[in-house]
Structures are given as C-alpha cells and as structure tokens.
Write a protein that holds these residues in place. Structure first.
Motif, PDB file in Angstrom:
ATOM      1  N   ALA A 176      -9.869  -5.699   0.116  1.00  0.00           N
ATOM      2  CA  ALA A 176     -10.879  -5.973   1.133  1.00  0.00           C
ATOM      3  C   ALA A 176     -12.068  -5.025   1.047  1.00  0.00           C
ATOM      4  O   ALA A 176     -13.191  -5.385   1.408  1.00  0.00           O
ATOM      5  CB  ALA A 176     -10.252  -5.899   2.525  1.00  0.00           C
ATOM      6  N   ASP A 177     -11.848  -3.796   0.548  1.00  0.00           N
ATOM      7  CA  ASP A 177     -12.951  -2.839   0.431  1.00  0.00           C
ATOM      8  C   ASP A 177     -13.707  -2.959  -0.884  1.00  0.00           C
ATOM      9  O   ASP A 177     -14.602  -2.174  -1.168  1.00  0.00           O
ATOM     10  CB  ASP A 177     -12.435  -1.409   0.599  1.00  0.00           C
ATOM     11  N   LYS A 218      -9.608  -9.765  -0.685  1.00  0.00           N
ATOM     12  CA  LYS A 218     -10.869 -10.486  -0.531  1.00  0.00           C
ATOM     13  C   LYS A 218     -11.094 -11.410  -1.726  1.00  0.00           C
ATOM     14  O   LYS A 218     -11.000 -10.989  -2.879  1.00  0.00           O
ATOM     15  CB  LYS A 218     -12.041  -9.508  -0.413  1.00  0.00           C
ATOM     16  N   THR A 224     -11.734 -12.855   3.576  1.00  0.00           N
ATOM     17  CA  THR A 224     -11.091 -11.547   3.579  1.00  0.00           C
ATOM     18  C   THR A 224      -9.933 -11.553   4.575  1.00  0.00           C
ATOM     19  O   THR A 224     -10.103 -11.957   5.736  1.00  0.00           O
ATOM     20  CB  THR A 224     -12.088 -10.441   3.974  1.00  0.00           C
ATOM     21  N   SER A 264      -7.812  -5.434   5.891  1.00  0.00           N
ATOM     22  CA  SER A 264      -8.944  -4.533   5.745  1.00  0.00           C
ATOM     23  C   SER A 264      -8.584  -3.381   4.816  1.00  0.00           C
ATOM     24  O   SER A 264      -7.401  -3.113   4.553  1.00  0.00           O
ATOM     25  CB  SER A 264      -9.361  -3.969   7.111  1.00  0.00           C
TER      26      SER A 264
END
Length: 325
Positions: A295-296, A264, A255, A258
């Motif tokens: 990333a989430d 990711k 990853t 953020s």
C-alpha cells in the motif's frame, strides 16, 4: 414586495393580435422568508398577428418581418434565485432564453421551441453535503418530432461526504431525437447535426476524478470518458443501434490495508475505444502500466518486480469486419 426599474416598451394592437417589445432593467422580489430572487436585462418580444409587423413607438423599435417572427414569443434575461429552508439551500443563476415560434412547414403549422442557457450555475446543499455545477452553457431545439441540443458543463463537484471525492470537468451532452437534421444558434451557443448519423444519437463525455476511502479500502478512478449511441443503417433492411465507448488517459487503483501490510493494485495510461453492436463487441485497449505493490508503494515481500507495461488488448466478437476511430 416586487420592485422593477428601467421598464421600456411598446405594443401594437390590431384585430389580428398584438405585437411588441418590453425590456426591464432590473427586478427583485423581497420580503419572502428564505427566498431571494432578482433579475436583470429582461426582455419580452411577441407577435401574435400571424404577419409581418414593424413599428417605432417612442424610444422603442421592433421589426418582426422575418417569417419565424410572424407568430412567436421570446423571453430572455439574467436570473439569480436562492432558497433556504432549515438545513437545505439551493441556488440558480445564469442568463436564460426561451422562444416559441409557429412556422408553416409543408402547409402545416409547426411549433418550434428554442431554449438557451449561458454562464449558468446551480448548487444544492443538504446539511454538510453539497452538489455544485458551474459553467453551464446550452442550446436546445424542441419540435413535435423530438429534441436536439448541446449542453456544456465546466465543473460539477460533490463535497461533504466523508471519504468520497467526486469531480467532473469539461463535461458535455449532445443529442438529437428528431430523426432529421437539426441545427440552431441560441444565445451564443450552437450545434449542427446535419450528418445522417446524427439524426438519432446521444453522446456524453467529460473528465472524471473519483476517490473513495474507508478505513480498510480505497479506490481511485480518473481520466476522460466518452459514450455515444447512434441509430444508423449498416446496409440492412432496418436501422441498427450502435454504441461507442472511449477512454483516454485513464488511471485507477485499489488499495486494501495500509503501509507495508497493505496491497495496492494500480493501472495507468488506459486508452481505448470500443464499438458495441447487437452482434458483439469490437475494440482496442492500451494500458501503459500495471503494478502490484504494498500500500505504501514498496515492493511486496518475495517479489522484486510486480509490474507489466505496454499492454494491448484487441477484441472482435461481431463476426464481421469492424473499423472505427
């Protein structure tokens, strides 16, 4: 000071040597700054006469009539050690055994050493960083040709390093460097390397859980890993070194960034096996899923789907037929 209790023993001396048995219920060392040391159920057996010896003296009986006890020394017991110096501390505990035997093999005196550990544990702490290993059980056989043995580790952990998580569970180490069959049972632990492809080999495996996170990047890796090196004869004039690598239930991710602005990459369900020779590599790798997301975990902009499943990779660069399990 040194204090010992529950001491019982008997010894027989003649012009050829000494034979006897000694047990110590408990022993402790105190008064040394930063050091703790204690032991229990300690035993010492020895026979240096070179022949069969048996006796009952008082309440102690020993019988060293077996051939491997005509010239031997054996020590075993449960030990607890601790050391603390400033920001450094170390501990070691477990039941340990040591036996040295001299046998006559093909007319030649041969020394054999057996070492065993049961329910062992150890830890080392330096400042805030700590390494601990628990569930240590092992057996080792040492002679003039090499070493053979097995070591099992219940868990090994590294803590106190910011952003780093490292745990190894159910790890094992099997090896034989003697070039011949080796088998032993020591302190409840045993191994049997009687197959010809185990006369010269090394194998290690276990479950790994690794994670590294910084402010911008995080990496994870987990699963079961296996590695083995063997020296075998594949029909040629010389022996060949063969390596086996196995993976099962492995997953990994990378990853960068953020939230919705990060990316990711995740790969899961990795299972495979490879054979590595001096002529090349052969193997099979299965991957259950490969995904590319924010990333989430949400989809990337402009990509409704960024996933691939049930990937299989087959390879053989050896130039010959290869089959393995």
């Amino acid at each position: 000071s040194l204090a010992a209790s529950g001491i019982t023993g008997a010894f027989l001396l003649n012009d050829k040597g000494v034979a006897g048995s000694l047990t110590v219920g408990s022993i402790a060392v105190t008064g040394l700054p930063g050091i703790t040391a204690s032991g229990s159920a300690i035993s010492l057996d020895l026979n240096t006469t070179g022949e069969s010896v048996a006796a009952t003296i008082g309440s102690t009986t020993f019988d060293f009539s077996a051939a491997d006890k005509h010239d031997f020394l054996a020590v075993s017991g449960t030990v607890n050690l601790g050391l603390s110096v400033g920001s450094v501390s170390a501990t070691l505990s477990g039941t340990f055994s040591f036996q040295r035997t001299t046998l006559t093999v093909n007319g030649t005196p041969t020394q054999i050493i057996q070492v065993g550990v049961t329910n062992g544990s150890t830890a080392l702490t330096v400042g805030s960083v700590s390494v601990s290993v628990t569930g240590i059980n092992g057996a080792f056989l040492i002679n003039s040709a090499g070493v053979a043995g097995r070591l099992d580790i219940g868990a090994a952990t590294l803590t106190g390093v910011p952003g780093l998580t490292l745990t190894v569970n159910s790890a094992f180490l099997d090896f034989n460097t003697t070039g011949a069959a080796a088998a032993a049972s020591i302190g409840g632990q045993s191994f049997d390397y009687s197959e010809s492809d185990q006369f010269q080999f090394f194998a290690v495996g276990g479950n790994l859980d690794f994670a590294l996170a910084t402010s911008a990047v995080s990496v994870t890796l987990s699963g079961d890993f296996f590695f083995e090196q063997r020296t075998v004869n594949l029909g040629g004039p010389a022996d060949t070194s063969v390596m086996f690598v196995g993976l099962e239930g492995v997953s990994t991710s990378l990853t960068v960034g953020s939230g919705a602005s990060g990316v990711k990459i995740a790969v899961s369900g990795i299972t495979g096996g490879f054979v590595i020779l001096d002529t090349g590599v052969a193997g099979l790798l299965d991957v259950a899923a490969f995904t590319l997301t924010r990333a989430d975990g949400t989809a990337l902009a402009g990509l409704s789907t960024a996933a691939v499943s049930n990937i299989q990779i087959q390879v053989n660069t050896t130039g010959a037929a290869i089959a393995a399990t």
